[in-house]
Design a protein around this motif. Structure first.
Motif, PDB file in Angstrom:
ATOM      1  N   HIS A  15     -33.215  19.852   6.679  1.00 18.76           N
ATOM      2  CA  HIS A  15     -32.251  19.859   7.775  1.00 18.76           C
ATOM      3  C   HIS A  15     -32.924  20.300   9.065  1.00 18.76           C
ATOM      4  CE1 HIS A  15     -31.631  24.355   7.790  1.00 18.76           C
ATOM      5  NE2 HIS A  15     -32.172  24.198   6.592  1.00 18.76           N
ATOM      6  N   THR A  46     -27.360   5.581   2.346  1.00 20.79           N
ATOM      7  CA  THR A  46     -26.555   6.033   3.480  1.00 20.79           C
ATOM      8  C   THR A  46     -25.081   5.913   3.106  1.00 20.79           C
ATOM      9  OG1 THR A  46     -26.454   3.825   4.474  1.00 20.79           O
ATOM     10  CG2 THR A  46     -28.307   5.245   5.111  1.00 20.79           C
ATOM     11  N   ASP A 103     -29.566  10.039   3.081  1.00 21.91           N
ATOM     12  CA  ASP A 103     -29.883  10.219   4.493  1.00 21.91           C
ATOM     13  C   ASP A 103     -28.609  10.530   5.276  1.00 21.91           C
ATOM     14  OD1 ASP A 103     -31.592  10.329   6.646  1.00 21.91           O
ATOM     15  OD2 ASP A 103     -31.475   8.192   7.075  1.00 21.91           O
ATOM     16  N   GLU A 104     -28.679  11.541   6.138  1.00 20.53           N
ATOM     17  CA  GLU A 104     -27.498  12.011   6.877  1.00 20.53           C
ATOM     18  C   GLU A 104     -26.360  12.282   5.898  1.00 20.53           C
ATOM     19  OE1 GLU A 104     -26.577   9.458  10.136  1.00 20.53           O
ATOM     20  OE2 GLU A 104     -28.628   9.434  10.890  1.00 20.53           O
ATOM     21  N   SER A 150     -22.230  12.924   5.853  1.00 23.02           N
ATOM     22  CA  SER A 150     -21.187  11.894   5.824  1.00 23.02           C
ATOM     23  C   SER A 150     -20.565  11.770   4.443  1.00 23.02           C
ATOM     24  CB  SER A 150     -21.778  10.536   6.231  1.00 23.02           C
ATOM     25  OG  SER A 150     -22.303  10.588   7.533  1.00 23.02           O
ATOM     26  N   THR A 188     -30.133  16.033   6.826  1.00 24.09           N
ATOM     27  CA  THR A 188     -29.005  16.135   7.749  1.00 24.09           C
ATOM     28  C   THR A 188     -29.437  16.849   9.024  1.00 24.09           C
ATOM     29  OG1 THR A 188     -26.757  16.987   8.061  1.00 24.09           O
ATOM     30  CG2 THR A 188     -28.236  18.312   6.709  1.00 24.09           C
ATOM     31  N   ASN A 189     -28.763  16.511  10.103  1.00 24.34           N
ATOM     32  CA  ASN A 189     -28.945  17.233  11.362  1.00 24.34           C
ATOM     33  C   ASN A 189     -27.885  18.316  11.524  1.00 24.34           C
ATOM     34  OD1 ASN A 189     -30.927  15.289  11.907  1.00 24.34           O
ATOM     35  ND2 ASN A 189     -29.496  13.988  13.022  1.00 24.34           N
TER      36      ASN A 189
END
Length: 361
Positions: free
Chosen positions: A141, A167, A198-199, A202, A237-238
């Protein structure tokens, strides 16, 4: 190669290759057939295209592991006789990813569970006391462009496994129950691969903030499959604070990818240029490293400088061209962020302030 028990055939471009008739799929790694190694038994030089030592015969026995080749290790699966695949473990990318050494050490120690699975679970008997949560889950992260996805690929290469990137768009379905079904099928299908979400926020958002029952259901299914998964899973994740709290205990290692220090940025700038690049001798690496930008923006700047130099038919990529490319990159970044700010009324971060300070240097 008539006497070689490891018969290799290549077709197509990139190579689709087989060993002893077993399909290994497609490989982008052309260099793996060019390496040299020394036989661990008699020290004679062995080429990777032979897979065995002509001097003493080491490697001809299918129960014997082939010779290690510089940069790669060819591993015969224990069930090779039943048609299992060879796997290629390549640690070179992992070594080139630039982050703090202690963070790499954390990742390597976590992956030890996979590399020493037989020792830990069979010889030491942990399979008798621990039934669930025996896989390795990693959470990367932090800021965008700091190398989270690159490290996920490096982990897969390190273990000699395929990276499967997932995703939310690939698994989310408008029909009730279909998203959960896709998630379950995903884990069942890729037991031997490294799965990258990825990410992941969500898909793994906090259930406490969920507005619909299906949001809770998909998180429940993902966490349950993760608990029973014995392979390697990577989450990036951001926005780690948005993740469901139940994910915490299922994560072996959490690695924060931050703005690189000036010394690390200097290494990143240097590493981005291949040996063949016609780089001028006047590059001021310290000045470039003084700009607080992530590796993703360094990559963009280097490619921008390369195409400027090529377009102008320059014989070298000069420091002047690099500075011009960097200024263009920062201007483009600021323009994008100003639009974003206008749309979201978001406050500027220290990173953006730093970019403003350096914009006209």
């Amino acid at each position: 190669m008539a006497n070689n028990p490891y018969e290799i055939s290549f077709t197509g471009n990139p190579f689709s290759y087989t060993i002893n008739g077993y399909d290994l799929g497609t490989s982008q790694k052309y260099s793996w057939v060019e390496g040299l190694a020394n036989c661990p038994k008699c020290a004679a030089e062995v080429t990777s295209s032979r897979f065995y030592c002509k001097e003493c015969g080491y490697g001809k026995d299918k129960k014997t592991k082939p010779v290690k080749v510089t940069g790669y290790e060819y591993v015969i699966n224990d069930e090779y006789e039943h048609g299992k695949y060879f796997r290629v473990a390549d640690k070179s990318l992992f070594e080139t990813v630039i982050i703090e050494p202690y963070k790499k050490q954390m990742i390597v120690e976590a992956l030890s569970l996979v590399e020493n699975s037989d020792l830990i679970f069979n010889q030491w008997g942990f399979k008798d006391t621990i039934e669930k949560g025996t896989g390795v889950s990693l959470l990367f992260h932090g800021l965008p462009g700091t190398g989270k996805t690159l490290m996920a690929q490096a982990v897969a290469d390190y273990l000699g496994k395929k990276l499967i990137t997932i995703t939310a768009a690939e698994v989310m379905d408008k029909y009730v129950g279909e998203t959960e079904k896709k998630i379950a099928e995903l884990f069942d299908k890729h037991k031997e691969d490294v799965i990258l979400f990825d990410e992941c926020d969500s898909l793994l958002g906090s259930r406490e903030r969920a507005r619909a029952s299906w949001e809770v259901s998909q998180v429940n299914v993902l966490l349950n499959k993760l608990e029973n998964h014995r392979g390697v899973t990577v989450f990036t994740t951001n926005h780690s604070t948005n993740l469901d709290k139940a994910l915490d205990r299922r994560i072996a290692v959490k690695v924060r990818f931050e703005m690189p220090s000036q010394e690390l940025r200097k290494q990143i700038w240097r590493r981005m240029f291949p040996k063949k690049a016609p780089l001028a001798a006047d590059i001021d690496w310290d000045l470039l490293a003084s700009y607080e930008i992530t590796g993703g923006y360094v990559k963009n700047t280097v490619l921008r400088a390369a195409r400027i130099a090529a377009f102008r038919k320059e014989t070298e990529i000069t420091f002047t061209v690099l500075k011009e490319a960097l200024k263009q990159e920062l201007m483009a970044l600021m323009e994008y962020e100003n639009v974003e700010q206008a749309a979201t009324a978001a406050q500027e971060t220290p990173e953006k302030e730093q970019l403003k300070l350096h914009q006209n240097r």
